[in-house]
Design a protein around this motif. Structure first.
Motif, PDB file in Angstrom:
ATOM      1  N   LEU A 105       0.815  -1.288  -0.090  1.00 35.94           N
ATOM      2  CA  LEU A 105      -0.034   0.063  -0.011  1.00 35.94           C
ATOM      3  C   LEU A 105       0.913   1.244  -0.122  1.00 35.94           C
ATOM      4  O   LEU A 105       0.598   2.187  -0.662  1.00 35.94           O
ATOM      5  CB  LEU A 105      -0.762   0.042   1.193  1.00 35.94           C
ATOM      6  N   ASP A 106       1.952   1.400   0.630  1.00 31.62           N
ATOM      7  CA  ASP A 106       2.797   2.474   0.765  1.00 31.62           C
ATOM      8  C   ASP A 106       3.479   2.797  -0.526  1.00 31.62           C
ATOM      9  O   ASP A 106       3.558   3.617  -0.973  1.00 31.62           O
ATOM     10  CB  ASP A 106       3.916   2.341   1.933  1.00 31.62           C
ATOM     11  N   GLU A 107       4.008   1.561  -1.095  1.00 30.93           N
ATOM     12  CA  GLU A 107       4.578   1.637  -2.264  1.00 30.93           C
ATOM     13  C   GLU A 107       3.802   2.360  -3.423  1.00 30.93           C
ATOM     14  O   GLU A 107       4.168   3.055  -4.375  1.00 30.93           O
ATOM     15  CB  GLU A 107       5.186   0.136  -2.796  1.00 30.93           C
ATOM     16  N   LEU A 108       2.466   1.684  -3.581  1.00 28.82           N
ATOM     17  CA  LEU A 108       1.684   2.198  -4.494  1.00 28.82           C
ATOM     18  C   LEU A 108       1.456   3.552  -4.398  1.00 28.82           C
ATOM     19  O   LEU A 108       1.215   4.416  -5.120  1.00 28.82           O
ATOM     20  CB  LEU A 108       0.274   1.529  -4.352  1.00 28.82           C
ATOM     21  N   ARG A 109       1.319   4.002  -2.931  1.00 29.76           N
ATOM     22  CA  ARG A 109       1.078   5.442  -2.804  1.00 29.76           C
ATOM     23  C   ARG A 109       2.203   6.277  -3.212  1.00 29.76           C
ATOM     24  O   ARG A 109       1.957   7.472  -3.634  1.00 29.76           O
ATOM     25  CB  ARG A 109       0.695   5.837  -1.139  1.00 29.76           C
ATOM     26  N   GLU A 122      -8.043   5.382   0.898  1.00 32.30           N
ATOM     27  CA  GLU A 122      -8.908   4.521   1.492  1.00 32.30           C
ATOM     28  C   GLU A 122      -9.316   3.102   0.621  1.00 32.30           C
ATOM     29  O   GLU A 122      -9.697   2.159   0.802  1.00 32.30           O
ATOM     30  CB  GLU A 122     -10.060   5.279   1.936  1.00 32.30           C
ATOM     31  N   GLN A 123      -9.671   3.675  -0.532  1.00 32.74           N
ATOM     32  CA  GLN A 123     -10.081   2.698  -1.818  1.00 32.74           C
ATOM     33  C   GLN A 123      -9.114   1.444  -1.975  1.00 32.74           C
ATOM     34  O   GLN A 123      -9.390   0.544  -1.984  1.00 32.74           O
ATOM     35  CB  GLN A 123     -10.457   3.436  -3.052  1.00 32.74           C
ATOM     36  N   VAL A 124      -7.980   1.872  -2.308  1.00 31.97           N
ATOM     37  CA  VAL A 124      -6.661   0.992  -2.593  1.00 31.97           C
ATOM     38  C   VAL A 124      -6.406   0.044  -1.088  1.00 31.97           C
ATOM     39  O   VAL A 124      -6.336  -0.929  -1.291  1.00 31.97           O
ATOM     40  CB  VAL A 124      -5.457   1.836  -2.946  1.00 31.97           C
ATOM     41  N   ARG A 125      -6.673   0.895  -0.164  1.00 24.59           N
ATOM     42  CA  ARG A 125      -6.517   0.101   1.224  1.00 24.59           C
ATOM     43  C   ARG A 125      -7.645  -0.989   1.282  1.00 24.59           C
ATOM     44  O   ARG A 125      -7.328  -2.200   1.748  1.00 24.59           O
ATOM     45  CB  ARG A 125      -6.604   0.981   2.379  1.00 24.59           C
ATOM     46  N   ALA A 126      -8.808  -0.646   0.794  1.00 25.63           N
ATOM     47  CA  ALA A 126      -9.988  -1.461   1.197  1.00 25.63           C
ATOM     48  C   ALA A 126      -9.770  -2.796   0.102  1.00 25.63           C
ATOM     49  O   ALA A 126     -10.234  -3.983   0.291  1.00 25.63           O
ATOM     50  CB  ALA A 126     -11.091  -0.824   0.837  1.00 25.63           C
ATOM     51  N   ARG A 127      -9.434  -2.454  -1.112  1.00 27.15           N
ATOM     52  CA  ARG A 127      -9.026  -3.513  -2.016  1.00 27.15           C
ATOM     53  C   ARG A 127      -7.969  -4.440  -1.486  1.00 27.15           C
ATOM     54  O   ARG A 127      -8.107  -5.776  -1.530  1.00 27.15           O
ATOM     55  CB  ARG A 127      -8.693  -3.034  -3.387  1.00 27.15           C
ATOM     56  N   LEU A 128      -6.954  -3.890  -1.049  1.00 24.73           N
ATOM     57  CA  LEU A 128      -5.760  -4.643  -0.609  1.00 24.73           C
ATOM     58  C   LEU A 128      -6.110  -5.507   0.499  1.00 24.73           C
ATOM     59  O   LEU A 128      -5.666  -6.802   0.795  1.00 24.73           O
ATOM     60  CB  LEU A 128      -4.586  -3.966  -0.449  1.00 24.73           C
ATOM     61  N   LEU A 129      -6.789  -5.075   1.524  1.00 27.60           N
ATOM     62  CA  LEU A 129      -7.303  -5.643   2.710  1.00 27.60           C
ATOM     63  C   LEU A 129      -8.540  -6.549   2.526  1.00 27.60           C
ATOM     64  O   LEU A 129      -9.044  -7.184   3.442  1.00 27.60           O
ATOM     65  CB  LEU A 129      -7.474  -4.636   3.819  1.00 27.60           C
TER      66      LEU A 129
END
Length: 132
Positions: A105-109, A122-129
């Motif tokens: 998540l940090d790398e993508l950010r 928040e959206q990417v976090r929800a997808r990854l989690l």
């Protein structure tokens, strides 16, 4: 984008703080000295982070590590995101698969920020989690 990331974590800390203080032993009228001190430090952490004052990262590490050691039954009230944000010793309390997700998540950010692209944390976090 950095403001969104920061605000997201500040909101998580506020919710976690409110939740923790509504549970025993912190919901008593008269708190023993250790609990009163923990409560004050937690509230100070929220205030410091709101004002971006002092070294709130180090304070967060210390407070959450104290939570894990002294109030393990309350740990589920704290989002894992805060363990990742504050880092340090707290990373030892996270399983490898969780660490991998937050690292990704940090790398993508960071990639999106470097490319000047919008990034919905928040959206990417929800997808990854795998949150629904």
């Amino acid at each position: 984008m950095i403001a969104d990331y920061f605000q997201f974590h500040l909101n998580l800390l506020k919710v976690a703080s409110n939740n923790l203080l509504r549970h025993a032993p912190f919901n008593q009228d008269e708190l023993p000295e250790n609990e009163a001190e923990f409560q004050q430090q937690l509230l100070q952490l929220v205030a410091d982070m709101e004002q971006q004052r002092g070294d709130y990262i180090e304070s967060g590490q210390q407070i959450l590590a104290r939570l894990v050691r002294h109030y393990p039954d309350l740990v589920p009230l704290v989002p894992r995101d805060l363990f990742w944000l504050f880092g340090g010793e707290l990373l030892h309390f996270m399983p490898d698969d969780e660490l991998d997700i937050f690292q990704q998540l940090d790398e993508l950010r960071h990639e999106a920020e470097a490319a000047g692209e919008a990034f919905n944390y928040e959206q990417v976090r929800a997808r990854l989690l795998d949150l629904k």
